[in-house]
Design a protein around this motif. Structure first.
Motif, PDB file in Angstrom:
ATOM      1  N   PHE A  72      36.207  36.729  45.712  1.00 22.89           N
ATOM      2  CA  PHE A  72      36.895  35.865  46.666  1.00 22.89           C
ATOM      3  C   PHE A  72      36.936  34.427  46.156  1.00 22.89           C
ATOM      4  N   TRP A  73      35.827  33.956  45.625  1.00 22.97           N
ATOM      5  CA  TRP A  73      35.773  32.591  45.095  1.00 22.97           C
ATOM      6  C   TRP A  73      36.821  32.383  44.014  1.00 22.97           C
ATOM      7  N   ARG A  74      36.936  33.318  43.092  1.00 17.52           N
ATOM      8  CA  ARG A  74      37.898  33.186  42.002  1.00 17.52           C
ATOM      9  C   ARG A  74      39.330  33.133  42.524  1.00 17.52           C
ATOM     10  N   ARG A  75      39.616  33.947  43.515  1.00 19.92           N
ATOM     11  CA  ARG A  75      40.972  33.934  44.081  1.00 19.92           C
ATOM     12  C   ARG A  75      41.247  32.622  44.819  1.00 19.92           C
ATOM     13  N   LEU A  76      40.278  32.145  45.555  1.00 19.22           N
ATOM     14  CA  LEU A  76      40.442  30.875  46.262  1.00 19.22           C
ATOM     15  C   LEU A  76      40.632  29.743  45.262  1.00 19.22           C
ATOM     16  N   ASP A  77      39.816  29.720  44.228  1.00 19.14           N
ATOM     17  CA  ASP A  77      39.892  28.657  43.227  1.00 19.14           C
ATOM     18  C   ASP A  77      41.233  28.662  42.502  1.00 19.14           C
ATOM     19  N   ALA A  78      41.873  29.831  42.429  1.00 19.35           N
ATOM     20  CA  ALA A  78      43.165  29.950  41.742  1.00 19.35           C
ATOM     21  C   ALA A  78      44.341  29.481  42.605  1.00 19.35           C
ATOM     22  N   LEU A  79      44.137  29.335  43.918  1.00 23.40           N
ATOM     23  CA  LEU A  79      45.227  28.876  44.790  1.00 23.40           C
ATOM     24  C   LEU A  79      45.607  27.442  44.457  1.00 23.40           C
ATOM     25  N   PRO A  80      46.894  27.128  44.482  1.00 24.44           N
ATOM     26  CA  PRO A  80      47.300  25.724  44.291  1.00 24.44           C
ATOM     27  C   PRO A  80      46.576  24.838  45.299  1.00 24.44           C
ATOM     28  N   ARG A 131      30.165  26.860  47.859  1.00 24.11           N
ATOM     29  CA  ARG A 131      31.318  26.511  47.017  1.00 24.11           C
ATOM     30  C   ARG A 131      32.633  26.745  47.747  1.00 24.11           C
ATOM     31  N   ILE A 132      32.731  27.896  48.403  1.00 23.53           N
ATOM     32  CA  ILE A 132      33.950  28.252  49.137  1.00 23.53           C
ATOM     33  C   ILE A 132      34.172  27.268  50.275  1.00 23.53           C
ATOM     34  N   GLY A 133      33.117  26.988  51.030  1.00 27.56           N
ATOM     35  CA  GLY A 133      33.230  26.031  52.124  1.00 27.56           C
ATOM     36  C   GLY A 133      33.646  24.656  51.639  1.00 27.56           C
ATOM     37  N   LYS A 134      33.082  24.224  50.535  1.00 27.12           N
ATOM     38  CA  LYS A 134      33.432  22.905  49.966  1.00 27.12           C
ATOM     39  C   LYS A 134      34.898  22.880  49.528  1.00 27.12           C
ATOM     40  N   ASN A 135      35.348  23.962  48.897  1.00 28.40           N
ATOM     41  CA  ASN A 135      36.728  24.038  48.436  1.00 28.40           C
ATOM     42  C   ASN A 135      37.690  23.953  49.623  1.00 28.40           C
TER      43      ASN A 135
END
Length: 195
Positions: A72-80, A131-135
């Motif tokens: 999930f983190w990798r997919r979120l990080d890949a979002l514009p 990390r996800i929450g911060k993003n």
């Protein structure tokens, strides 16, 4: 995807070959989730599917929850990550929330697994939750603008996390949740603007 995500995992920085191994493991996990679901998923099974020794897989992922949270983190990080200056503030916030809500919407097995995995009591998952929450917070702050109200930001964060849990529990589809999040965000922001 940012270059950093390719060479960094929860546990350590990765060389090119290590990053390739992690990518193979995450792709194998998605394939297994599609056919067997989260309850049947094991690190050993993922390692076998990826052609990696189980001991090697465990050097990267402490548990299946850690592996799914990393997905999930990798997919979120890949979002514009850029705010659209053509949209008003409210529309930008709704766009952020919709993109996060729809991130795994077309993969119900992965979506259900993410909900379960993110609740795990695992230090590596806790790190990824942060990390996800911060993003997502950064995305919302960009959309709200520099003079945002901290209470509005917190209400929006509570709304998205609660909505994703609700979708993960199967109460509504991720598409329905995305629509509800937009309504909720507009209500939160309108209520604040009227106070």
């Amino acid at each position: 995807m940012s270059g950093k995500a390719n060479f960094e995992s929860t546990r350590r920085r990765l060389s090119g070959q290590q990053a390739e191994t992690v990518d193979r493991l995450t792709k194998a996990a998605v394939a297994i989730l599609r056919t067997h679901g989260f309850s049947a998923l094991t690190i050993r099974m993922v390692a076998g599917e990826a052609g990696v020794a189980p001991a090697t897989a465990y050097t990267y992922f402490s548990s299946k929850s850690h592996l799914v949270a990393e997905l999930f983190w990798r997919r979120l990080d890949a979002l514009p990550h850029e705010a659209d200056s053509e949209q008003d503030r409210e529309s930008q916030v709704c766009s952020v929330l919709r993109s996060v809500a729809l991130l795994v919407s077309d993969e119900p097995e992965l979506a259900a697994a993410v909900t379960t995995a993110m609740m795990a009591d695992d230090p590596d998952v806790e790190h990824l939750r942060a990390r996800i929450g911060k993003n997502i917070r950064e995305r919302l702050v960009e959309a709200l603008g520099p003079e945002h109200d901290a209470d509005v930001l917190e209400a929006l964060e509570i709304a998205w996390s609660g909505a994703l849990v609700r979708a993960g529990m199967g109460y509504e589809s991720y598409s329905q949740i995305a629509d509800r999040l937009e309504i909720t965000a507009r209500l939160i922001m309108a209520g604040h603007d009227n106070s």
